[in-house]
Every structure is written in structure tokens, then in C-alpha cells.
Design a protein around this motif. Structure first.
Motif, short mmCIF file in Angstrom:
data_model
loop_
_atom_site.label_atom_id
_atom_site.label_comp_id
_atom_site.label_asym_id
_atom_site.label_seq_id
_atom_site.Cartn_x
_atom_site.Cartn_y
_atom_site.Cartn_z
N PRO A 1 0.67 2.29 2.04
CA PRO A 1 -0.76 2.68 2.07
C PRO A 1 -0.90 4.11 2.58
O PRO A 1 -0.12 4.56 3.43
CB PRO A 1 -1.38 1.66 3.04
CG PRO A 1 -0.24 1.09 3.82
CD PRO A 1 0.96 1.15 2.94
N GLN A 2 -1.89 4.81 2.00
CA GLN A 2 -2.05 6.24 2.30
C GLN A 2 -2.88 6.43 3.57
O GLN A 2 -3.97 7.01 3.53
CB GLN A 2 -2.73 6.93 1.12
CG GLN A 2 -2.15 6.58 -0.24
CD GLN A 2 -0.77 7.18 -0.42
OE1 GLN A 2 -0.60 8.39 -0.41
NE2 GLN A 2 0.24 6.32 -0.54
N CYS A 3 -2.35 5.97 4.70
CA CYS A 3 -3.14 5.98 5.95
C CYS A 3 -3.54 7.40 6.38
O CYS A 3 -4.59 7.60 6.99
CB CYS A 3 -2.36 5.30 7.06
SG CYS A 3 -1.89 3.62 6.64
N GLN B 1 1.03 -2.08 9.01
CA GLN B 1 0.47 -2.04 7.65
C GLN B 1 1.37 -2.72 6.63
O GLN B 1 0.89 -3.34 5.68
CB GLN B 1 0.27 -0.60 7.14
CG GLN B 1 -0.51 0.32 8.00
CD GLN B 1 0.37 1.07 8.96
OE1 GLN B 1 1.16 0.47 9.69
NE2 GLN B 1 0.23 2.37 8.99
N ARG C 1 -5.95 -5.79 6.86
CA ARG C 1 -5.38 -4.69 7.66
C ARG C 1 -6.38 -4.18 8.67
O ARG C 1 -6.01 -3.90 9.83
CB ARG C 1 -4.92 -3.57 6.71
CG ARG C 1 -3.63 -3.95 5.98
CD ARG C 1 -3.26 -2.92 4.96
NE ARG C 1 -1.96 -3.22 4.34
CZ ARG C 1 -1.56 -2.71 3.18
NH1 ARG C 1 -2.33 -1.87 2.51
NH2 ARG C 1 -0.38 -3.01 2.70
N LEU C 2 -7.63 -4.03 8.25
CA LEU C 2 -8.64 -3.55 9.21
C LEU C 2 -8.71 -4.50 10.41
O LEU C 2 -8.80 -4.07 11.56
CB LEU C 2 -10.01 -3.47 8.54
CG LEU C 2 -10.22 -2.32 7.54
CD1 LEU C 2 -11.52 -2.51 6.77
CD2 LEU C 2 -10.21 -0.95 8.24
N CYS D 1 -6.79 8.14 4.87
CA CYS D 1 -7.75 7.02 4.88
C CYS D 1 -8.98 7.37 5.73
O CYS D 1 -8.85 7.71 6.90
CB CYS D 1 -7.07 5.78 5.43
SG CYS D 1 -8.20 4.38 5.53
N LEU E 1 -7.35 -4.91 2.22
CA LEU E 1 -8.00 -3.95 3.12
C LEU E 1 -8.56 -4.64 4.36
O LEU E 1 -8.33 -4.18 5.50
CB LEU E 1 -9.12 -3.24 2.34
CG LEU E 1 -10.05 -2.34 3.13
CD1 LEU E 1 -9.30 -1.10 3.64
CD2 LEU E 1 -11.24 -1.91 2.28
N CYS F 1 -8.85 0.76 11.99
CA CYS F 1 -7.86 -0.13 11.40
C CYS F 1 -6.85 -0.65 12.44
O CYS F 1 -6.06 0.12 12.98
CB CYS F 1 -7.13 0.61 10.28
SG CYS F 1 -5.87 -0.40 9.49
N VAL G 1 -11.13 5.45 7.02
CA VAL G 1 -11.50 4.47 8.06
C VAL G 1 -10.31 4.13 8.95
O VAL G 1 -10.28 3.09 9.61
CB VAL G 1 -12.09 3.18 7.41
CG1 VAL G 1 -13.40 3.49 6.72
CG2 VAL G 1 -11.12 2.52 6.45
N GLN G 2 -9.38 5.05 8.99
CA GLN G 2 -8.15 4.83 9.77
C GLN G 2 -8.43 4.45 11.22
O GLN G 2 -7.79 3.57 11.78
CB GLN G 2 -7.34 6.13 9.71
CG GLN G 2 -6.00 6.09 10.36
CD GLN G 2 -5.58 7.52 10.69
OE1 GLN G 2 -6.03 8.09 11.69
NE2 GLN G 2 -4.73 8.09 9.84
N VAL H 1 -6.22 3.70 -1.92
CA VAL H 1 -5.67 4.22 -0.64
C VAL H 1 -4.94 3.12 0.13
O VAL H 1 -3.76 3.27 0.49
CB VAL H 1 -6.80 4.84 0.23
CG1 VAL H 1 -6.25 5.28 1.58
CG2 VAL H 1 -7.43 6.01 -0.49
N CYS H 2 -5.60 2.01 0.32
CA CYS H 2 -4.99 0.92 1.08
C CYS H 2 -4.21 0.03 0.10
O CYS H 2 -4.48 -1.15 -0.06
CB CYS H 2 -6.07 0.12 1.82
SG CYS H 2 -5.35 -0.91 3.11
N PHE I 1 -3.12 -0.19 11.35
CA PHE I 1 -2.64 1.18 11.52
C PHE I 1 -2.32 1.45 12.99
O PHE I 1 -1.26 1.99 13.33
CB PHE I 1 -3.68 2.18 11.01
CG PHE I 1 -3.30 3.61 11.26
CD1 PHE I 1 -2.35 4.24 10.47
CD2 PHE I 1 -3.84 4.32 12.33
CE1 PHE I 1 -1.96 5.55 10.72
CE2 PHE I 1 -3.46 5.63 12.59
CZ PHE I 1 -2.52 6.24 11.78
#
Ligand code: SF4
Length: 356
Positions: A199-201, A218, A149-150, A204, A146, A210, A206-207, A193-194, A213
Motif C-alpha cells: 500500500p502506498q502509505c 499493513q 487497516r484504518l 496516503c 481500507l 490509520c 489519511v495515514q 492507494v490502499c 500504519f
């Protein structure tokens, strides 16, 4: 993200967590003992696999004092099938330290927690933040992914530079109030999620923060681990019979699955079948002191251990003569008593086939 972003990030994450968090047995408590057991079990193991083990373990050892007083074999028996058995041995040793040096109370301090056997930086942070609400950061498999990616971090997150960056980020996003809850929410987001692939963007919370994203990276972040080369090996497991009993051997501290019991087991060269029987008989004699008459192969099992893919050929044999070597720990055990011994997973599978 700057500090104003952190506040919004946390708010959105916590709003999501308040409705989406899974109800897991170790989340219903702030008890350091239960949190510690769950975190150790969850290393290298899935949530679904851990739940029944966690419940059985806590029923058998409801407190740190019970675990400290337990026989190692009893702890290993309950751990059987979870793998990475040093975790179980360290749990018991750490429980003894907590009882002897801390009067049975977990130290509410990351450095002291980390000094206990088997407790690394992540586990210390989890116990400190979940149980004592200390502002202790955590980075484990799910949050590592996570955070990479963020941050859009493309370097190796396991190398020193990457690791330092992630730990700094993990600390920077923690609030002063309820840091433990935020840590749990971050782990949950990473776990549900991530996720590693796809990943289920779209869902999400906090998309908008990110980097991966935003740049559609991702799938390539985090950088995958370098693959270890897998080596194929063949081993034999020989259940030596004497009357109604079979010979078990306690695996030594220097071996994999230390402390577990097993039949006589060693590697063979399957490419040389002409001498195989002689080789097996001779190796058994060297390892045990016993002469045997080799019987039929009962089953062939396949399993993996670290970088090895193992084919295990399981035989029975009869003791003909000889005395057991004193340097090892042996037991003659009737099949109906196999359940009293912690066995390696494959030894258990073999034992089941020997049980009438
Ligand atoms: S937007 Fe996608 S990649 Fe980024 S944190 Fe959320 S789930 Fe992970």
C-alpha cells in the motif's frame, strides 16, 4: 477516531479525491441505471476490463426499459467473457421488476433496492448514495481492506463480527452532506492507494488515522481469505457436424453458465485412455441421442472455474445416425452464425477454430 477526527478525515480524503480521482465513465453521471450496471459489472472484474463492456452495454441498452425488453440471449451475448453470468440474468430480471413495479424509476430506498434480483447490500448502498445521495454505507473489496487497516482489525472481516464492525464504521464516517461522494472517495482510495500489496502509505491522505500504519501491520491486515483447494479435472467438448453445421446446446438453469450455448461437453477420466473413445461416443449417445464418429482433437484449452482447474480437450465428430433427444434445447448452426449465440469463453475459442 472520534467524531472530530471523522470531520478531519473526510476533509483530507476529499481534498485528495478532488485531484486524484480517475475519470471513469460511470462517475460522470448520477443516473441510477448507469451506476447500477457499472457496479454489477465491477463485481469480480477489474476497471480496465469493465470499461469496454460498460460502453457496449449502454449503447445497446441505453435505458432500463430497453434492458427489460431484451431477450436473455442478447444480454448474455454482450456479457460474454465477463463471467459470473447470473449477474447478467439478474440484471435483466431486475430491469423487468423496475419497469413493471416502479414505472421504470429506481426506488430511492436501500431496502427496496436490495429486494431486486442480484442487488446485495453493497450495490444497494452504492446506488442509493451515488444516485440519490442517501446516507447509505458501503463495504466492498477495496473499502473492506481500507477499513480493516484504518481500524487495525485483525479478525476475519468476512465473518459476522468483523462484517458488522466494518459496516458500522462505514456508516459512522459518512457525512450528512454528499455521502455519495465520500463513498466514491473511499473506494478510490482503497482501489489506488490502499492496495492489497505494498500500500502506498507515503502518499496516503489519511495515514495519520490509520492503526495498521502506526503499528506497521499493513501487510498482515486484512487477514487473508482461507485458500480453496484447487481440483484438476479434464473435460471434452465435442463439435458434432452435420453437413456444414455444428450442434449447439443451450445450457440449462441448473448448470454453470446457464443460458449460454455450448458444444456437447462432459467430464472424462484421462487416466484411462484405452476406453476413452468408446466412453466419449457412448456418452454423446446418452446425452444427445446421436451416434457419432469421433474425429481429431482440434485444440486443448486450459481454464479455471471456481475451485476447478479444467483441461478441455476439443474434438470434432460426425453425426452418423439417431434423433436428438427432445428434453434439451439444440440448434444446428453454421460457423458463420456462431456470433449470434452467447457462448461460454471456451466454446467461443473452439468455435473460432471451426470457422473457416
Ligand atoms: S496509511 Fe497505508 S495502510 Fe493505512 S489506509 Fe493509508 S495506504 Fe492504507
Amino acid at each position: 477516531m472520534d467524531s472530530a477526527d471523522y470531520a478531519l478525515f473526510r476533509r483530507q480524503l476529499m481534498a485528495w479525491y478532488s485531484v486524484r480521482a480517475r475519470d471513469l465513465p460511470w462517475r460522470r453521471t448520477a443516473d441510477a441505471y448507469r451506476i447500477w450496471i457499472s457496479e454489477i459489472m465491477l463485481q469480480q472484474t477489474t476497471v480496465a476490463a469493465v470499461i469496454p463492456y460498460f460502453e457496449r452495454f449502454l449503447t445497446r441498452f441505453p435505458s432500463v426499459e430497453d434492458l427489460a425488453a431484451a431477450e436473455e440471449a442478447d444480454v448474455l451475448r454482450l456479457w460474454e467473457g465477463l463471467g459470473y453470468y447470473s449477474r447478467a440474468r439478474n440484471l435483466r430480471r431486475a430491469a423487468q421488476v423496475i419497469v413493471e413495479q416502479y414505472a421504470g424509476r429506481f426506488p430511492a430506498d436501500v431496502a427496496e433496492l436490495q429486494s431486486l434480483p442480484g442487488i446485495g447490500r453493497y450495490t444497494a448502498g452504492a446506488i442509493a448514495s451515488f444516485a440519490f445521495d442517501l446516507r447509505a454505507p458501503i463495504v466492498e473489496a477495496n473499502t473492506l481492506r481500507l477499513y480493516c487497516r484504518l481500524l487495525g482489525y485483525e479478525g476475519d472481516p468476512r465473518a459476522r463480527e468483523g462484517s458488522e464492525l466494518l459496516w458500522q464504521f462505514a456508516e459512522a464516517i459518512l457525512p450528512r452532506k454528499n455521502p455519495g461522494l465520500l463513498n466514491q472517495a473511499l473506494m478510490e482510495l482503497g482501489a489506488t492507494v490502499c492496495i492489497p500489496r505494498n500500500p502506498q502509505c507515503d502518499t496516503c491522505p489519511v495515514q495519520r488515522y490509520c492503526a495498521a500504519f502506526r503499528e506497521n501491520r499493513q501487510e498482515s491486515i486484512p487477514r487473508p481469505k482461507t485458500r480453496t483447494k484447487i481440483t484438476d479435472i479434464t473435460e471434452v467438448s465435442i463439435a458434432i457436424q452435420q453437413g456444414p453445421q455444428f450442434l449447439l446446446r443451450r445450457r440449462t438453469e441448473k448448470e454453470r453458465w446457464a443460458g449460454l450455448w455450448d458444444f456437447v461437453r462432459f467430464e472424462i477420466d484421462p487416466g484411462d485412455p484405452s476406453n476413452l473413445i468408446d466412453f466419449m461416443v457412448e456418452t454423446v449417445r446418452t446425452k444427445t441421442g446421436l451416434s457419432i464418429e469421433l474425429g481429431p482433437q482440434i485444440v486443448e484449452l486450459k481454464h479455471g472455474v471456481t475451485r476447478y482447474r479444467i483441461t478441455l480437450r476439443c474434438f470434432v465428430a460426425h453425426r452418423v445416425k439417431g434423433r436428438l433427444l427432445a428434453r434439451e434445447e439444440w440448434k444446428w448452426v453454421a460457423p458463420e452464425s456462431f456470433h449470434e449465440f452467447p457462448l461460454s469463453v471456451t466454446a467461443r475459442e473452439f468455435a473460432v477454430r471451426l470457422t473457416p
